[in-house]
Design a protein around this motif. Sequence first.
Motif, PDB file in Angstrom:
ATOM      1  N   LEU A 102      43.216  40.820  43.807  1.00  0.00           N
ATOM      2  CA  LEU A 102      42.161  41.574  44.487  1.00  0.00           C
ATOM      3  C   LEU A 102      40.977  40.678  44.873  1.00  0.00           C
ATOM      4  O   LEU A 102      40.345  40.896  45.898  1.00  0.00           O
ATOM      5  CB  LEU A 102      41.706  42.748  43.629  1.00  0.00           C
ATOM      6  CG  LEU A 102      41.061  43.894  44.375  1.00  0.00           C
ATOM      7  CD1 LEU A 102      41.924  44.400  45.523  1.00  0.00           C
ATOM      8  CD2 LEU A 102      40.761  45.038  43.425  1.00  0.00           C
ATOM      9  N   ARG A 103      40.704  39.652  44.068  1.00  0.00           N
ATOM     10  CA  ARG A 103      39.631  38.715  44.422  1.00  0.00           C
ATOM     11  C   ARG A 103      39.952  38.023  45.760  1.00  0.00           C
ATOM     12  O   ARG A 103      39.081  37.811  46.586  1.00  0.00           O
ATOM     13  CB  ARG A 103      39.409  37.671  43.336  1.00  0.00           C
ATOM     14  CG  ARG A 103      38.253  36.737  43.690  1.00  0.00           C
ATOM     15  CD  ARG A 103      37.864  35.815  42.566  1.00  0.00           C
ATOM     16  NE  ARG A 103      37.391  36.477  41.376  1.00  0.00           N
ATOM     17  CZ  ARG A 103      36.175  37.002  41.224  1.00  0.00           C
ATOM     18  NH1 ARG A 103      35.309  36.966  42.213  1.00  0.00           N
ATOM     19  NH2 ARG A 103      35.828  37.565  40.085  1.00  0.00           N
ATOM     20  N   ALA A 121      39.227  40.397  48.531  1.00  0.00           N
ATOM     21  CA  ALA A 121      37.777  40.417  48.770  1.00  0.00           C
ATOM     22  C   ALA A 121      37.363  39.205  49.598  1.00  0.00           C
ATOM     23  O   ALA A 121      36.527  39.312  50.503  1.00  0.00           O
ATOM     24  CB  ALA A 121      37.024  40.431  47.442  1.00  0.00           C
ATOM     25  N   ASP A 147      37.011  48.010  51.242  1.00  0.00           N
ATOM     26  CA  ASP A 147      35.913  47.393  50.501  1.00  0.00           C
ATOM     27  C   ASP A 147      35.474  48.282  49.341  1.00  0.00           C
ATOM     28  O   ASP A 147      35.067  47.792  48.286  1.00  0.00           O
ATOM     29  CB  ASP A 147      34.749  47.064  51.427  1.00  0.00           C
ATOM     30  CG  ASP A 147      34.282  48.231  52.285  1.00  0.00           C
ATOM     31  OD1 ASP A 147      34.922  49.306  52.282  1.00  0.00           O
ATOM     32  OD2 ASP A 147      33.270  48.066  52.982  1.00  0.00           O
ATOM     33  N   VAL A 198      37.647  47.530  46.377  1.00  0.00           N
ATOM     34  CA  VAL A 198      37.240  46.276  45.741  1.00  0.00           C
ATOM     35  C   VAL A 198      36.007  46.505  44.873  1.00  0.00           C
ATOM     36  O   VAL A 198      35.938  46.043  43.731  1.00  0.00           O
ATOM     37  CB  VAL A 198      36.979  45.172  46.798  1.00  0.00           C
ATOM     38  CG1 VAL A 198      36.361  43.941  46.154  1.00  0.00           C
ATOM     39  CG2 VAL A 198      38.272  44.813  47.517  1.00  0.00           C
ATOM     40  N   ALA A 239      35.628  45.964  40.855  1.00  0.00           N
ATOM     41  CA  ALA A 239      34.720  44.898  40.411  1.00  0.00           C
ATOM     42  C   ALA A 239      33.928  45.299  39.172  1.00  0.00           C
ATOM     43  O   ALA A 239      33.479  44.437  38.424  1.00  0.00           O
ATOM     44  CB  ALA A 239      33.763  44.522  41.537  1.00  0.00           C
ATOM     45  N   LEU A 281      38.419  43.471  38.038  1.00  0.00           N
ATOM     46  CA  LEU A 281      38.780  42.813  39.295  1.00  0.00           C
ATOM     47  C   LEU A 281      39.826  41.724  39.086  1.00  0.00           C
ATOM     48  O   LEU A 281      40.793  41.631  39.836  1.00  0.00           O
ATOM     49  CB  LEU A 281      37.532  42.217  39.953  1.00  0.00           C
ATOM     50  CG  LEU A 281      37.776  41.511  41.284  1.00  0.00           C
ATOM     51  CD1 LEU A 281      38.163  42.518  42.356  1.00  0.00           C
ATOM     52  CD2 LEU A 281      36.541  40.753  41.721  1.00  0.00           C
ATOM     53  N   SER A 300      45.663  48.459  43.841  1.00  0.00           N
ATOM     54  CA  SER A 300      44.411  49.037  44.320  1.00  0.00           C
ATOM     55  C   SER A 300      44.536  49.753  45.656  1.00  0.00           C
ATOM     56  O   SER A 300      43.630  50.486  46.045  1.00  0.00           O
ATOM     57  CB  SER A 300      43.363  47.924  44.469  1.00  0.00           C
ATOM     58  OG  SER A 300      43.168  47.290  43.231  1.00  0.00           O
TER      59      SER A 300
END
Length: 146
Positions: free
Chosen positions: A35-36, A39, A71, A74, A78, A82, A90
């Motif tokens: 997921l990072r 982002a 977004d 995310v 977070a 995350l 996700s």
Amino acid sequence: MSGATSTELSRTLAGSDVADAMTNGVIRCSPDTPLRMVARIMAERRIHAVYVFDYGDEDDETVELWGLVSDLDVVAAAVDYLEARTAGESAVTPLVVVHSDDALEHAAALMAENDASHLAVLDPATDRPVGVLSTLDIARVVAVGA
């Protein structure tokens, strides 16, 4: 349009198709993408959503549209986890989809009914993704028609 009625909003969107407001192009990742990294893609491309495609087996050339990470997804991840999350974990599934030739009013209704901030836009002839329609895209149409 503060306090606008549904009739006024409907008039603003009337005559517009999804293609008139959508963001063209398909930015994508696989379900196992951290997921990072998703982002990072959003930040570098200045976008708010990334498609998640399942590429299947190595020998399978079929690519399946699987979901969409926004977004907001995310941001929600977070808060706690995350690093442990992937795009597949996700992504919003099943996707809410529209065709590029659908009425924009119909797309707005789908967003409201499904509490969705992004819709996958498909080509009406091939059913393949061609872009994304966001609430911001619709807000731009409303602003111009106001």
